[in-house]
Design an enzyme around this catalytic site. Sequence first.
Site, PDB file in Angstrom:
ATOM      1  N   LYS A 161       0.867  -1.175   0.000  1.00 51.07           N
ATOM      2  CA  LYS A 161       0.000   0.000   0.000  1.00 51.07           C
ATOM      3  C   LYS A 161       0.903   1.224   0.000  1.00 51.07           C
ATOM      4  CE  LYS A 161      -3.619   2.322   2.575  1.00 51.07           C
ATOM      5  NZ  LYS A 161      -4.540   2.232   3.711  1.00 51.07           N
TER       6      LYS A 161
ATOM      7  N   LYS B 224      -2.043  -1.503  -3.918  1.00 47.79           N
ATOM      8  CA  LYS B 224      -2.918  -0.332  -3.875  1.00 47.79           C
ATOM      9  C   LYS B 224      -2.104   0.937  -3.957  1.00 47.79           C
ATOM     10  CE  LYS B 224      -6.018   1.747  -0.545  1.00 47.79           C
ATOM     11  NZ  LYS B 224      -6.626   1.577   0.749  1.00 47.79           N
TER      12      LYS B 224
HETATM   13  C1  PBG Z   1      -7.317   3.274   5.542  1.00 44.52           C
HETATM   14  C2  PBG Z   1      -7.589   3.118   4.121  1.00 44.52           C
HETATM   15  C3  PBG Z   1      -7.391   4.070   3.120  1.00 44.52           C
HETATM   16  C4  PBG Z   1      -7.912   3.542   1.961  1.00 44.52           C
HETATM   17  C5  PBG Z   1      -8.386   2.286   2.271  1.00 44.52           C
HETATM   18  N1  PBG Z   1      -8.146   2.016   3.601  1.00 44.52           N
HETATM   19  C6  PBG Z   1      -6.913   5.448   3.167  1.00 44.52           C
HETATM   20  C7  PBG Z   1      -5.572   5.810   3.575  1.00 44.52           C
HETATM   21  O1  PBG Z   1      -4.646   5.038   3.745  1.00 44.52           O
HETATM   22  O2  PBG Z   1      -5.491   7.003   3.788  1.00 44.52           O
HETATM   23  C8  PBG Z   1      -7.971   4.270   0.653  1.00 44.52           C
HETATM   24  C9  PBG Z   1      -8.998   3.802  -0.268  1.00 44.52           C
HETATM   25  C10 PBG Z   1      -9.297   4.689  -1.391  1.00 44.52           C
HETATM   26  O3  PBG Z   1      -8.695   5.749  -1.633  1.00 44.52           O
HETATM   27  O4  PBG Z   1     -10.198   4.314  -2.121  1.00 44.52           O
HETATM   28  N2  PBG Z   1      -6.352   2.550   6.105  1.00 44.52           N
END
Ligand code: PBG
Length: 325
Positions: free
Chosen positions: A197, A250
């Site tokens: 991520k 992601k």
């Molecule tokens: C939180 C989380 C996030 C997303 C999914 N889970 C946001 C972040 O890390 O700020 C982002 C999902 C999206 O942008 O669609 N842990």
Amino acid sequence: MPFPSTRMRRMRRTDTFRALVRETELSPTHLIQPAFVIAGEGIREEVESMPGIERFSISGLVAEAGEIAAAGVGALMLFGIPAAKDEVGSGAYDEEGIVQMAVRALKDAHPDLTVITDVCLCEYTTHGHCGVFRQGGKEVDNDLTVELLAKVAISHAEAGADAIAPSDMMDGRIGSIRYQMDEEGHPGVPIIAYSAKYASAFYGPFRDAAGSTPGFGDRRGYQMDPANAAEAVREAELDLDEGADMLIVKPATPYLDVVRRVKDATAAPVAAYHVSGEYSMLKAAAANGWIDERQAVLETLTSIRRAGADAIVTYYAKEAALWLR
Ligand code: PBG
């Protein structure tokens, strides 16, 4: 030999030829629909920066889930927006918390719909970080956070979640969550790990939707540097060693090379998360009449599959599933 004027085009001439040689399939069962559930009653509000996406309280969510299931979408991924937040995100592991209640209602109404829950603290902490701080600490504390995440995961499993998806990017959380879920009698609940991520600008609209923008600092101390790809393979290998059942990369489209590398290096099931900013860009261009929305979305999702993703988490899941029928 005469110049071969037609070669590659012969198999592109008809629909049936094109279907015969098509390398990548995209079907509703590959798609996972994220959904936001908000504490309260009778609430249904559109997320301004994500046209078509709403935050529902539980009864509205259950109705929406019926449509998602009817469209043939593979699964729903649930994010909670609690009534109150605190320093340690205790709402995230409250038995009567918003996600726990929503999961019970969803599984009750739609037993056949697969419900995956997001496991993180950022929607539940006053400071908006994905973990907690030790007294006087300036950084999110890894091990303290991991303890809490395991409690969150267990509470979701207890509510009936079909799978849990930790999105926090702490080290060692998969092993700890797996161990503690097994101890608590949930050895059958898979862990879908956000292994790679990235600290991405494309999460902006999600943070509006979930109210999870960090109050200070940013997430670069735990999320990955967009410049790195080999590191994603290391993250994936660690998570698999610790017991992950499926991996997530992601965001999706700016990281298709990472999807491919993780897939080739691990052969594990991989999902790509087509995030809020990727969704909103397509919506904005379509609203302006600059692209054909349906074609652009199906092309995007097909590209994510072609890069090696088995599943795709996308806000377009329901719409795309209806287009694909
Ligand atoms: C939180 C989380 C996030 C997303 C999914 N889970 C946001 C972040 O890390 O700020 C982002 C999902 C999206 O942008 O669609 N842990």
